[in-house]
Design a protein around this motif. Structure first.
Motif, PDB file in Angstrom:
ATOM      1  N   GLU A  18       0.829  -1.214   0.000  1.00 16.95           N
ATOM      2  CA  GLU A  18       0.000   0.000   0.000  1.00 16.95           C
ATOM      3  C   GLU A  18       0.864   1.265   0.000  1.00 16.95           C
ATOM      4  O   GLU A  18       0.556   2.234  -0.693  1.00 16.95           O
ATOM      5  CB  GLU A  18      -0.954  -0.022   1.192  1.00 16.95           C
ATOM      6  CG  GLU A  18      -2.037  -1.078   1.049  1.00 16.95           C
ATOM      7  CD  GLU A  18      -2.791  -1.366   2.333  1.00 16.95           C
ATOM      8  OE1 GLU A  18      -2.564  -0.668   3.356  1.00 16.95           O
ATOM      9  OE2 GLU A  18      -3.614  -2.306   2.318  1.00 16.95           O
ATOM     10  N   GLU A  41       0.888   4.046  -3.005  1.00 20.78           N
ATOM     11  CA  GLU A  41       0.649   5.472  -2.709  1.00 20.78           C
ATOM     12  C   GLU A  41       1.744   6.340  -3.311  1.00 20.78           C
ATOM     13  O   GLU A  41       1.481   7.359  -3.938  1.00 20.78           O
ATOM     14  CB  GLU A  41       0.644   5.687  -1.189  1.00 20.78           C
ATOM     15  CG  GLU A  41      -0.713   5.892  -0.598  1.00 20.78           C
ATOM     16  CD  GLU A  41      -0.598   6.126   0.901  1.00 20.78           C
ATOM     17  OE1 GLU A  41       0.117   7.057   1.325  1.00 20.78           O
ATOM     18  OE2 GLU A  41      -1.224   5.349   1.634  1.00 20.78           O
ATOM     19  N   HIS A  42       2.975   5.929  -3.109  1.00 21.12           N
ATOM     20  CA  HIS A  42       4.106   6.713  -3.605  1.00 21.12           C
ATOM     21  C   HIS A  42       4.187   6.731  -5.128  1.00 21.12           C
ATOM     22  O   HIS A  42       4.610   7.725  -5.706  1.00 21.12           O
ATOM     23  CB  HIS A  42       5.419   6.186  -3.013  1.00 21.12           C
ATOM     24  CG  HIS A  42       5.706   6.749  -1.654  1.00 21.12           C
ATOM     25  ND1 HIS A  42       4.746   7.213  -0.801  1.00 21.12           N
ATOM     26  CD2 HIS A  42       6.864   6.927  -1.002  1.00 21.12           C
ATOM     27  CE1 HIS A  42       5.292   7.648   0.304  1.00 21.12           C
ATOM     28  NE2 HIS A  42       6.588   7.486   0.218  1.00 21.12           N
ATOM     29  N   GLN A  69       2.228   9.572  -6.588  1.00 18.29           N
ATOM     30  CA  GLN A  69       2.692  10.928  -6.309  1.00 18.29           C
ATOM     31  C   GLN A  69       3.745  11.355  -7.320  1.00 18.29           C
ATOM     32  O   GLN A  69       4.402  10.524  -7.948  1.00 18.29           O
ATOM     33  CB  GLN A  69       3.281  11.001  -4.898  1.00 18.29           C
ATOM     34  CG  GLN A  69       2.256  10.713  -3.810  1.00 18.29           C
ATOM     35  CD  GLN A  69       2.914  10.600  -2.452  1.00 18.29           C
ATOM     36  OE1 GLN A  69       4.099  10.825  -2.299  1.00 18.29           O
ATOM     37  NE2 GLN A  69       2.112  10.253  -1.448  1.00 18.29           N
TER      38      GLN A  69
END
Length: 140
Positions: free
Chosen positions: A103, A107-108, A111
């Motif tokens: 997870e 998420e990274h 970005q």
């Protein structure tokens, strides 16, 4: 008549220590473009290993599995030496931590990042996926 299969010397080593050091009938290794199976008396070579699952067939026919990260394998003189960053048995993988790492990496990846950070996130995601799949598929 009980035929004995040919074996070769096998060492699987990571920064955390020795995973396997004995004779083996076969080892299946993850490569960037698939898998390779090595048997006794294989031709000499050096290859890069990708994140994935190694499968070792012992002389008694038992299979041993491990989740590995990047590394290399050297085959020469009926010996095989595998050196990887990490290797874990399926039963030793903490599924909750692996899920959290997955997870975090996802998420990274979403970005804005530098190319270096993006590659690092991709590597983290690959490791987490390998650990999750190995723990799910090969645990008893």
């Amino acid at each position: 008549m009980d035929e004995k299969k040919a074996t070769f010397g096998l060492q699987v080593i990571s920064v955390n220590g020795i995973f396997y050091d004995d004779r083996a009938e076969e080892i299946i290794l993850p490569l960037e473009d698939g898998e390779i199976a090595l048997l006794a008396n294989h031709e000499e070579m050096i290859l890069g290993i990708s994140d994935g699952v190694i499968k070792i067939k012992t002389p008694d026919g038992k299979w041993i599995y491990g989740a590995v990260s990047l590394g290399s394998v050297q085959v020469a003189n009926n010996r095989c030496i595998v050196i990887v960053n990490t290797v874990e048995r399926p039963e030793d993988i903490d599924k909750r931590r692996a899920q959290e790492a997955y997870e975090f990496a996802m998420e990274h990846l979403l970005q804005k990042q530098s190319i270096k950070e993006f590659k690092k996130s991709q590597a983290g995601l690959a490791r987490a996926l390998t650990r999750l799949k190995t723990a799910s598929k090969y645990s008893n």
